[in-house]
Design an enzyme around this catalytic site. Sequence first.
Site, PDB file in Angstrom:
ATOM      1  N   ASP A  42       0.842  -1.208   0.000  1.00 54.93           N
ATOM      2  CA  ASP A  42       0.000   0.000   0.000  1.00 54.93           C
ATOM      3  C   ASP A  42       0.874   1.254   0.000  1.00 54.93           C
ATOM      4  OD1 ASP A  42       0.913  -0.185   2.582  1.00 54.93           O
ATOM      5  OD2 ASP A  42      -1.033   0.171   3.532  1.00 54.93           O
ATOM      6  N   SER A  43       2.193   1.068   0.082  1.00 53.73           N
ATOM      7  CA  SER A  43       3.126   2.183  -0.097  1.00 53.73           C
ATOM      8  C   SER A  43       2.936   2.803  -1.483  1.00 53.73           C
ATOM      9  CB  SER A  43       4.574   1.713   0.080  1.00 53.73           C
ATOM     10  OG  SER A  43       4.824   0.553  -0.681  1.00 53.73           O
ATOM     11  N   ASP A  81      -1.281  -6.078  -0.613  1.00 56.18           N
ATOM     12  CA  ASP A  81      -1.554  -5.458   0.688  1.00 56.18           C
ATOM     13  C   ASP A  81      -3.047  -5.155   0.823  1.00 56.18           C
ATOM     14  OD1 ASP A  81       0.139  -4.966   2.797  1.00 56.18           O
ATOM     15  OD2 ASP A  81       1.060  -3.188   1.894  1.00 56.18           O
ATOM     16  N   LYS A 110      -1.586  -9.240   2.719  1.00 53.56           N
ATOM     17  CA  LYS A 110      -0.855  -8.819   3.923  1.00 53.56           C
ATOM     18  C   LYS A 110      -1.696  -7.787   4.669  1.00 53.56           C
ATOM     19  CE  LYS A 110       2.916  -5.984   3.779  1.00 53.56           C
ATOM     20  NZ  LYS A 110       2.419  -4.814   4.524  1.00 53.56           N
ATOM     21  N   GLU A 112      -1.818  -5.264   8.491  1.00 49.43           N
ATOM     22  CA  GLU A 112      -0.984  -4.675   9.555  1.00 49.43           C
ATOM     23  C   GLU A 112      -1.612  -4.868  10.930  1.00 49.43           C
ATOM     24  OE1 GLU A 112       0.015  -0.593   8.721  1.00 49.43           O
ATOM     25  OE2 GLU A 112       0.819  -1.088   6.742  1.00 49.43           O
ATOM     26  N   GLU A 179       8.824  -4.426  10.665  1.00 46.22           N
ATOM     27  CA  GLU A 179       9.310  -3.152  10.131  1.00 46.22           C
ATOM     28  C   GLU A 179       9.858  -2.270  11.255  1.00 46.22           C
ATOM     29  OE1 GLU A 179       6.741  -1.184   7.341  1.00 46.22           O
ATOM     30  OE2 GLU A 179       7.939   0.635   7.337  1.00 46.22           O
TER      31      GLU A 179
HETATM   32  O1  KIV Z   1       3.509  -1.190   1.708  1.00 44.98           O
HETATM   33  C1  KIV Z   1       4.672  -1.603   1.728  1.00 44.98           C
HETATM   34  O2  KIV Z   1       5.491  -1.314   0.850  1.00 44.98           O
HETATM   35  C2  KIV Z   1       5.058  -2.464   2.832  1.00 44.98           C
HETATM   36  C3  KIV Z   1       6.496  -2.843   2.945  1.00 44.98           C
HETATM   37  C4  KIV Z   1       7.322  -1.703   3.321  1.00 44.98           C
HETATM   38  C5  KIV Z   1       6.686  -3.993   3.850  1.00 44.98           C
HETATM   39  O3  KIV Z   1       4.246  -2.812   3.616  1.00 44.98           O
END
Ligand code: KIV
Length: 261
Positions: A42-43, A81, A110, A112, A179
Amino acid sequence: MTVLDFQAKKQKGQKISMITCYDYTFAKILNETDIDVLLVGDSLAMVMHGYPTTLNASTEMMALHTAAVVKGASKKFVIGDLPFMGYRKSLSENMTCIEQIMKAGAQAVKLEGAAGNLETVRHAVDSGVPVMGHLGLTPQSIHQLGGFKVQGRDEKAHKAIMQQALQLQEAGCFSVVLECVPADLAKEITTELEIPTIGIGGGVNCDGQVLVLQDMLGMNQDFTPKFLRKYFNGAEELKKAFNKYHSDVIHKEFPNEKESY
Ligand code: KIV
């Protein structure tokens, strides 16, 4: 690489390499490399869409980018994500979000944090969806954490992250990202857990490492956290190429005869 290889690699002491990817062109390049796993993180809200945090990623955005990556990376294990709030509503709404990411072609999702997520993890896993956890600095909680800071430094936070890792494993996660946590905490969690840990700012003892593609390619000159190693001077090299093209155009050196019909 399948979900089973995560466990197998940990057992054999083989490290796992993961990198974020958000688009078809980079996915095609990464498909021909040795990298084990692609994460549609989600970055992308920050890196691809210019938002200041990851909070602006939506399910639709995640599904669109996941589909693009999957088209280019047929040989890679692709994880999508789950976006901010996408898995914090009713179980039914959480599963709709997971369904969209999986139907876009991801092989796993994934999420959080552990608190409040364990039922969703169990339900997803029982429904055939591999789930990766993410602990320590969880960027979707940035406003609660008070900034991008190392987590788990004091005894209480150290114990809490260890306990959350065990809870995620117990709920069925196949792996967990750690992280920005102290290396000794990451090492302890990695030793304690049967499932592999993937570090980003978690030291060398994690079972694998992940970096944001644009960061490791040096595309953002202002982003220089301690954990980041830049493998390419991307911003400088790209600027050179763009300026060379500009110069060729204005000096009538592009196109030449061979490049003309
Ligand atoms: O969103 C992302 O890029 C991440 C990584 C930094 C692990 O969650």
